[in-house]
Design an enzyme around this catalytic site. Structure first.
Site: not given
Length: 531
Positions: A57, A200, A219, A238, A242-243, A257, A321
């Protein structure tokens, strides 16, 4: 405007083209493969694509149009940078001219939000087949009947990322410009082909619209008890897990997410997942590894002559990604909607070794830690980092927040109190000393803590108050050694712990100063003390 289910006339947008609309993935594969080597197929069946020069981004090039009525609601500053309406209109003219001259055009019409009471209709216009497939994954795919009845979208994304922005336009500083207008209900992308800008961008739109309705956009990841309504929410920046920690075979995945918490429960904004795939392996992340098959998009990865992807190769970018539909995850709940959460979990990777593996927060402490959004980077994660470095991102997602962080925090506190939700701070970082001295808390212990929270065990566990941070440290948890639960006891050098803890407390307080003017007294009182 729509000629058939899979074609659409774009002349109302000034683009004199009949575009291909909502093509099935197989046809988008064909389109991607025919476009001069734009894409190839991986050995597992995913479409490999490349985003050109921009492989992430471009937050410094994102602008929000400053126009009533939204301008009075927006948190202006380094994240939401004001943009003149005339400049946005000029960006749109440049984009439309480029799109009008393109040989092939793709449109994807989809929904943001699984809850039909709150979802919005989004139209993406792009020249790249892989962008259309990406948004086919990331938005919620309409049924044939819904597509026939789609009508006019609520928001339009003009993705002319192959066309550079014009730096003579006021407010445009580089050849990349991403501008969003809430009044025109559109987003214009110039000078970047990175697909994540679209994802996003949609999240940013929802982050504005949902609080307008009194609902909390977040988020975070979310899971639900298998076959039951009760859910859990996991926030985390990050590297906090979390994942990984939301990939629980004993629970159903709502999403990884982006979510909204309403009076009816929790719903996912997206129709898919967009995972980092650096160092991905079937052993470490089996669900994500296996999800990268037909329909998935792999972005900026390196592959060999047999199209086997080398996930360790970062020669193009570290930000490799993978995008895939959420139904590629075996235990995903479809539709991605769950009931009220019983627990909210803030994940942090504390490389200073100060925070406990798990602590219970009061509503005011929850607001303080939510606004703070703390984690820490360790040596080797980024160039120039040689020792632990504190990182704060408001609401665990500052780059995508539109309102002031206290707005989201107030909504969080309101819903926590209304639904009697437990809030936890879980440290997946270091214990017994900072990075380089202590050791990383084992993943099996973090999993045991999350499991105990989800089962309701920790709601009744013994606790002791931390004199510095004020939260209640859990002192007993199944399958976790007692000696690591109190961070003070885990350090051999007690004086060193006290010094390090004071330093971290001071970092929290310094970071919070920029929010304190709009924070209520009870939130300010939840700040740590220097002892």
């Amino acid at each position: 405007m729509t000629l058939s289910r899979h074609t659409i006339d774009l002349s109302p947008y000034g683009i004199n083209t009949i575009a291909m609309r909502n093509l099935p993935p197989a046809k988008l594969y064909r389109e991607g493969l025919r476009s001069g080597g734009e894409s190839v197929i991986s050995s597992t069946g995913a479409l490999i694509a490349f985003s050109g020069e921009k492989t992430g981004r471009s937050p410094n090039d994102k602008r929000v149009v400053e126009l009533a009525p939204s301008k009075d609601n927006i948190w202006w500053g380094d994240i939401n940078i004001p943009f003149p309406q005339a400049s946005h209109q000029r960006n749109r003219e440049i984009a439309v001219k480029f799109l009008d001259q393109s040989d092939r055009m793709y449109v994807f019409d989809g929904f943001a939000g699984w809850d039909k009471a709150h979802r919005i209709k989004v139209r993406v216009i792009t020249t790249r087949a892989y962008h259309a497939l990406f948004m086919h994954n990331m938005l919620i795919r309409p049924t044939a009947e819904e597509l026939d009845q789609f009508g006019e979208p609520d928001y339009v994304i003009y993705n002319a990322g192959q066309c550079p922005a014009d730096t003579s336009v006021e407010g445009v500083n580089t050849e990349t410009s991403v501008s969003l207008s809430f009044e025109d209900q559109e987003m214009v992308i110039l000078g970047t082909e990175y697909a994540g800008e679209m994802k996003k961008g949609v999240f940013t739109i929802m982050n504005y619209l949902m609080p307008l309705k009194g609902e909390l956009s977040m988020h975070c990841s979310a899971t639900a008890e298998t076959g039951a309504a009760r859910s859990a929410i996991l926030f985390g920046l990050s590297g906090t897990g979390k994942t990984t920690l939301s990939a629980d075979p004993n629970r159903e995945l709502i999403g990884d997410d982006e979510h909204v918490w309403t009076n009816q429960g929790v719903f996912n904004i997206e129709g898919g997942c967009y995972a980092k795939v650096i160092d991905l392996s079937e052993e470490k992340e089996p669900d994500i590894f296996r999800a990268l098959k037909f329909n998935a998009v792999l972005e900026n990865v390196v592959y060999d002559e047999e199209h086997v992807v080398d996930y360790t190769d970062i020669s193009i970018t570290e930000n490799t990604r993978g995008s895939y539909p959420i139904e590629h995850i075996p235990n995903a709940r479809i539709p991605c909607v769950a009931g009220q959460p019983s627990d909210v979990i803030f994940l942090t990777c504390d490389a200073f070794g100060v925070l406990p593996p798990v602590a219970k927060l009061t509503p005011a402490q929850a607001m303080f830690h939510f606004i703070s959004g703390y984690t820490a980077k360790v040596a080797g994660t980024e160039v120039g980092i040689t020792e632990p470095q504190a990182t704060f991102s408001a609401c665990f997602g500052a780059p995508f927040m539109v309102w002031h962080p206290t707005k989201y925090a107030e909504l969080l506190a309101e819903k926590i109190q209304q639904h009697q939700v437990n809030v936890w701070l879980v440290n997946t970082g270091w214990s017994g000393g900072a990075y380089g001295v202590g050791s990383r808390i084992k993943l099996k212990y973090s999993r045991a803590i999350i499991d105990a929270i989800n089962k309701g065990e920790l709601a009744h566990a013994p606790t002791q108050q931390d004199p510095r941070f004020g939260f209640s440290i859990v002192t007993k948890c199944s399958n976790v050694p007692d000696e690591i639960l109190d961070p003070h006891n885990a350090w051999a050098d007690k004086a060193a712990y006290e010094m390090q803890a004071n330093q971290l407390a001071e970092m929290f307080n310094q970071n919070f100063e920029k929010y304190s003017a709009q924070a209520a007294d009870d939130i300010k009182a939840a700040a740590p003390k220097i002892l």
